[in-house]
Write a protein that holds these residues in place. Structure first.
Motif, PDB file in Angstrom:
ATOM      1  N   TYR A 221       0.806  -1.218   0.000  1.00 35.93           N
ATOM      2  CA  TYR A 221       0.000   0.000   0.000  1.00 35.93           C
ATOM      3  C   TYR A 221       0.840   1.269   0.000  1.00 35.93           C
ATOM      4  O   TYR A 221       0.303   2.367   0.108  1.00 35.93           O
ATOM      5  CB  TYR A 221      -0.938  -0.023   1.209  1.00 35.93           C
ATOM      6  N   PHE A 222       2.156   1.130  -0.119  1.00 40.16           N
ATOM      7  CA  PHE A 222       3.009   2.304  -0.257  1.00 40.16           C
ATOM      8  C   PHE A 222       2.889   2.825  -1.692  1.00 40.16           C
ATOM      9  O   PHE A 222       2.764   2.043  -2.645  1.00 40.16           O
ATOM     10  CB  PHE A 222       4.469   1.955   0.029  1.00 40.16           C
ATOM     11  N   SER A 223       2.936   4.112  -1.837  1.00 39.68           N
ATOM     12  CA  SER A 223       2.978   4.678  -3.182  1.00 39.68           C
ATOM     13  C   SER A 223       4.344   4.369  -3.795  1.00 39.68           C
ATOM     14  O   SER A 223       5.304   4.086  -3.063  1.00 39.68           O
ATOM     15  CB  SER A 223       2.760   6.190  -3.128  1.00 39.68           C
ATOM     16  N   PRO A 224       4.472   4.418  -5.129  1.00 32.18           N
ATOM     17  CA  PRO A 224       5.772   4.155  -5.759  1.00 32.18           C
ATOM     18  C   PRO A 224       6.883   5.052  -5.206  1.00 32.18           C
ATOM     19  O   PRO A 224       8.014   4.599  -5.007  1.00 32.18           O
ATOM     20  CB  PRO A 224       5.510   4.436  -7.245  1.00 32.18           C
ATOM     21  N   SER A 225       6.556   6.319  -4.951  1.00 34.88           N
ATOM     22  CA  SER A 225       7.581   7.231  -4.433  1.00 34.88           C
ATOM     23  C   SER A 225       7.955   6.886  -2.992  1.00 34.88           C
ATOM     24  O   SER A 225       9.128   6.985  -2.607  1.00 34.88           O
ATOM     25  CB  SER A 225       7.086   8.683  -4.515  1.00 34.88           C
ATOM     26  N   GLN A 226       6.970   6.473  -2.178  1.00 34.98           N
ATOM     27  CA  GLN A 226       7.269   6.059  -0.809  1.00 34.98           C
ATOM     28  C   GLN A 226       8.151   4.816  -0.791  1.00 34.98           C
ATOM     29  O   GLN A 226       9.109   4.731  -0.015  1.00 34.98           O
ATOM     30  CB  GLN A 226       5.966   5.787  -0.045  1.00 34.98           C
ATOM     31  N   LEU A 227       7.803   3.857  -1.639  1.00 33.03           N
ATOM     32  CA  LEU A 227       8.574   2.617  -1.696  1.00 33.03           C
ATOM     33  C   LEU A 227       9.997   2.887  -2.165  1.00 33.03           C
ATOM     34  O   LEU A 227      10.957   2.339  -1.603  1.00 33.03           O
ATOM     35  CB  LEU A 227       7.886   1.628  -2.633  1.00 33.03           C
ATOM     36  N   GLN A 228      10.145   3.747  -3.139  1.00 35.40           N
ATOM     37  CA  GLN A 228      11.480   4.066  -3.646  1.00 35.40           C
ATOM     38  C   GLN A 228      12.307   4.789  -2.592  1.00 35.40           C
ATOM     39  O   GLN A 228      13.511   4.531  -2.441  1.00 35.40           O
ATOM     40  CB  GLN A 228      11.372   4.928  -4.911  1.00 35.40           C
ATOM     41  N   LEU A 229      11.660   5.685  -1.855  1.00 35.13           N
ATOM     42  CA  LEU A 229      12.344   6.399  -0.777  1.00 35.13           C
ATOM     43  C   LEU A 229      12.853   5.420   0.279  1.00 35.13           C
ATOM     44  O   LEU A 229      13.988   5.540   0.772  1.00 35.13           O
ATOM     45  CB  LEU A 229      11.392   7.410  -0.140  1.00 35.13           C
ATOM     46  N   LEU A 230      12.012   4.431   0.607  1.00 34.63           N
ATOM     47  CA  LEU A 230      12.394   3.421   1.600  1.00 34.63           C
ATOM     48  C   LEU A 230      13.572   2.586   1.101  1.00 34.63           C
ATOM     49  O   LEU A 230      14.550   2.367   1.840  1.00 34.63           O
ATOM     50  CB  LEU A 230      11.194   2.526   1.904  1.00 34.63           C
ATOM     51  N   LEU A 231      13.510   2.146  -0.148  1.00 37.04           N
ATOM     52  CA  LEU A 231      14.587   1.335  -0.703  1.00 37.04           C
ATOM     53  C   LEU A 231      15.884   2.131  -0.807  1.00 37.04           C
ATOM     54  O   LEU A 231      16.972   1.612  -0.533  1.00 37.04           O
ATOM     55  CB  LEU A 231      14.179   0.799  -2.083  1.00 37.04           C
ATOM     56  N   ASP A 232      15.777   3.397  -1.178  1.00 33.85           N
ATOM     57  CA  ASP A 232      16.967   4.250  -1.256  1.00 33.85           C
ATOM     58  C   ASP A 232      17.597   4.402   0.121  1.00 33.85           C
ATOM     59  O   ASP A 232      18.833   4.415   0.251  1.00 33.85           O
ATOM     60  CB  ASP A 232      16.604   5.624  -1.820  1.00 33.85           C
ATOM     61  N   TYR A 233      16.747   4.525   1.139  1.00 34.62           N
ATOM     62  CA  TYR A 233      17.257   4.653   2.510  1.00 34.62           C
ATOM     63  C   TYR A 233      18.043   3.403   2.904  1.00 34.62           C
ATOM     64  O   TYR A 233      19.161   3.488   3.434  1.00 34.62           O
ATOM     65  CB  TYR A 233      16.104   4.882   3.482  1.00 34.62           C
ATOM     66  N   PHE A 234      17.454   2.223   2.667  1.00 34.91           N
ATOM     67  CA  PHE A 234      18.128   0.982   3.029  1.00 34.91           C
ATOM     68  C   PHE A 234      19.412   0.789   2.216  1.00 34.91           C
ATOM     69  O   PHE A 234      20.423   0.324   2.745  1.00 34.91           O
ATOM     70  CB  PHE A 234      17.203  -0.219   2.827  1.00 34.91           C
ATOM     71  N   ARG A 235      19.367   1.173   0.929  1.00 34.16           N
ATOM     72  CA  ARG A 235      20.562   1.031   0.098  1.00 34.16           C
ATOM     73  C   ARG A 235      21.695   1.921   0.622  1.00 34.16           C
ATOM     74  O   ARG A 235      22.855   1.507   0.678  1.00 34.16           O
ATOM     75  CB  ARG A 235      20.252   1.381  -1.357  1.00 34.16           C
ATOM     76  N   THR A 236      21.341   3.149   1.000  1.00 36.75           N
ATOM     77  CA  THR A 236      22.345   4.088   1.504  1.00 36.75           C
ATOM     78  C   THR A 236      23.003   3.598   2.783  1.00 36.75           C
ATOM     79  O   THR A 236      24.196   3.831   3.018  1.00 36.75           O
ATOM     80  CB  THR A 236      21.693   5.468   1.753  1.00 36.75           C
ATOM     81  N   ASN A 237      22.235   2.891   3.604  1.00 36.40           N
ATOM     82  CA  ASN A 237      22.746   2.453   4.908  1.00 36.40           C
ATOM     83  C   ASN A 237      23.205   0.995   4.911  1.00 36.40           C
ATOM     84  O   ASN A 237      23.380   0.404   5.979  1.00 36.40           O
ATOM     85  CB  ASN A 237      21.659   2.641   5.967  1.00 36.40           C
ATOM     86  N   SER A 238      23.416   0.437   3.731  1.00 40.59           N
ATOM     87  CA  SER A 238      23.862  -0.951   3.631  1.00 40.59           C
ATOM     88  C   SER A 238      25.211  -1.027   2.934  1.00 40.59           C
ATOM     89  O   SER A 238      25.765  -0.014   2.492  1.00 40.59           O
ATOM     90  CB  SER A 238      22.817  -1.784   2.885  1.00 40.59           C
ATOM     91  N   GLN A 239      25.715  -2.239   2.809  1.00 36.88           N
ATOM     92  CA  GLN A 239      27.011  -2.460   2.173  1.00 36.88           C
ATOM     93  C   GLN A 239      26.868  -3.573   1.144  1.00 36.88           C
ATOM     94  O   GLN A 239      26.296  -4.626   1.435  1.00 36.88           O
ATOM     95  CB  GLN A 239      28.056  -2.861   3.221  1.00 36.88           C
ATOM     96  N   ARG A 240      27.394  -3.356  -0.042  1.00 31.04           N
ATOM     97  CA  ARG A 240      27.362  -4.386  -1.075  1.00 31.04           C
ATOM     98  C   ARG A 240      28.671  -5.184  -1.006  1.00 31.04           C
ATOM     99  O   ARG A 240      29.764  -4.624  -1.101  1.00 31.04           O
ATOM    100  CB  ARG A 240      27.195  -3.767  -2.459  1.00 31.04           C
ATOM    101  N   LEU A 241      28.535  -6.496  -0.852  1.00 28.89           N
ATOM    102  CA  LEU A 241      29.705  -7.362  -0.782  1.00 28.89           C
ATOM    103  C   LEU A 241      30.218  -7.694  -2.178  1.00 28.89           C
ATOM    104  O   LEU A 241      29.551  -7.441  -3.184  1.00 28.89           O
ATOM    105  CB  LEU A 241      29.348  -8.645  -0.026  1.00 28.89           C
TER     106      LEU A 241
END
Length: 274
Positions: A221-241
C-alpha cells in the motif's frame, strides 16, 4: 509470520541468540534438573522450539508457560507443545495463555524468563520490567533480546509512530530502566547483519515479506515514491559485498539479570536512600 520467516532466513541471529542463552544457562543454571520457564511474547514459538528441544535433549524436566496476546500464534505454539508433550510425557508440561503481560496472572514464580524481542510490543517498559522481576524465582534469571536503535530500525520506529501512534522500545530504553530500577544486569551486543538483497528484486516474494517485516507495515500500500524512498534509505545504509549481496548492519542487545537475596537487599537500600 511470512515476514518473520523471511527475516530469520536472511541472517544467523537466532543461532547466535540461542548460543548466548545456553551459555548463560550453563553458567548459572546447569546444575538444576528441572526448570519452570516462562516465555513472554512467545509468538508461534520459533525460538522456544529450539530452546526447549535442546533442554529436553539434556534430560531436563520442564514446565513451560507461554504468554502472547496473539491468539492465532498461541494456537500454533500450543499444537507444537502438545506434540512435544506426547514425545516426552514424563519430561515436559506446558500452558499457553493468549493474554498480554499486563493481564497475565501467574500462580507460581519462574526459574527462567524469556523475553525474546518482546519489549517492542509493551505499552509501558518500566512496569513491564517490574512485573518480570516479581515473576522471577529467587536465584531465577531473565533473558532478554532487543534491538539497538540503528539505521535499520529507523523506518520501523517512525512507521509505528505515524500509523499506530505507539512507542517502540529499544535496547537503550531497557538499559536505562534496568539502571533506574537498581537491577544488576549483564549486557552484550550481538552483531547479525541481514541480507536484504531480495528487497531490491521487484518480483521477489521473499524480499517483499522481508521489507514488510523490517518496517512493520504492508508495503503493497506504499505509493511508488514512498517505496522508492524506503529502498533508497536501506541502500544508503547498507554495504554491497563482492559477491553482490546487499547487507545491512543489525545489532541486538542481549541482557540477563537475576534475582537474589543479596540483590534484593541492595535494591531495597538504594530505593530507601532515594
Amino acid at each position: 509470520m511470512e515476514g518473520l520467516i523471511a527475516y530469520r532466513s536472511q541472517n544467523n541471529e537466532q543461532e547466535m541468540m540461542l548460543e548466548a542463552t545456553f551459555q548463560t544457562i550453563e553458567k548459572y543454571k546447569s546444575s538444576q534438573e528441572s526448570y519452570r520457564i516462562l516465555s513472554i511474547g512467545c509468538g508461534c514459538g520459533i525460538f522456544e522450539q529450539a530452546f526447549l528441544t535442546k533442554l529436553l535433549d539434556l534430560n531436563k524436566y520442564i514446565h513451560f508457560v507461554g504468554v502472547d496476546p496473539n491468539k492465532v500464534e498461541c494456537i500454533k505454539i500450543q499444537e507444537w507443545c502438545h506434540k512435544l508433550s506426547t514425545y516426552k510425557p514424563d519430561k515436559f508440561r506446558f500452558e499457553i495463555h493468549p493474554v498480554t503481560l499486563e493481564k497475565f496472572q501467574a500462580l507460581q514464580t519462574f526459574d527462567i524468563i524469556l523475553l525474546i524481542h518482546s519489549f517492542y510490543y509493551f505499552s509501558e517498559i518500566t512496569s513491564s520490567v517490574e512485573k518480570v522481576y516479581k515473576l522471577m524465582e529467587e536465584e531465577g534469571i531473565a533473558i532478554a533480546t532487543i534491538n539497538l536503535k540503528r539505521p535499520i530500525s529507523e523506518p520501523y520506529y517512525y512507521v509505528n509512530q505515524r500509523f499506530y501512534q505507539r512507542q517502540r522500545f529499544y535496547s537503550e530504553d531497557l538499559y536505562r530502566v534496568l539502571s533506574e530500577q537498581n537491577i544488576f544486569f549483564h549486557q552484550e551486543t550481538i552483531e547479525s547483519p541481514i541480507n536484504i538483497t531480495n528487497c531490491f528484486e521487484k518480483d521477489s516474494l521473499l524480499g517483499k515479506y522481508l521489507l514488510d517485516f523490517l518496517v512493520d507495515a504492508n508495503t503493497t500500500y506504499f505509493s511508488p515514491s514512498q517505496l522508492q524512498l524506503l529502498l533508497d534509505y536501506f541502500r544508503t545504509n547498507s554495504q554491497r559485498l563482492k559477491g553482490g549481496e546487499i547487507m545491512i548492519q543489525n545489532s541486538i542487545g542481549f541482557y540477563y539479570f537475576q534475582k537474589s537475596k543479596e540483590q534484593e537487599i541492595k535494591k531495597g537500600s538504594q530505593e530507601n536512600l532515594k
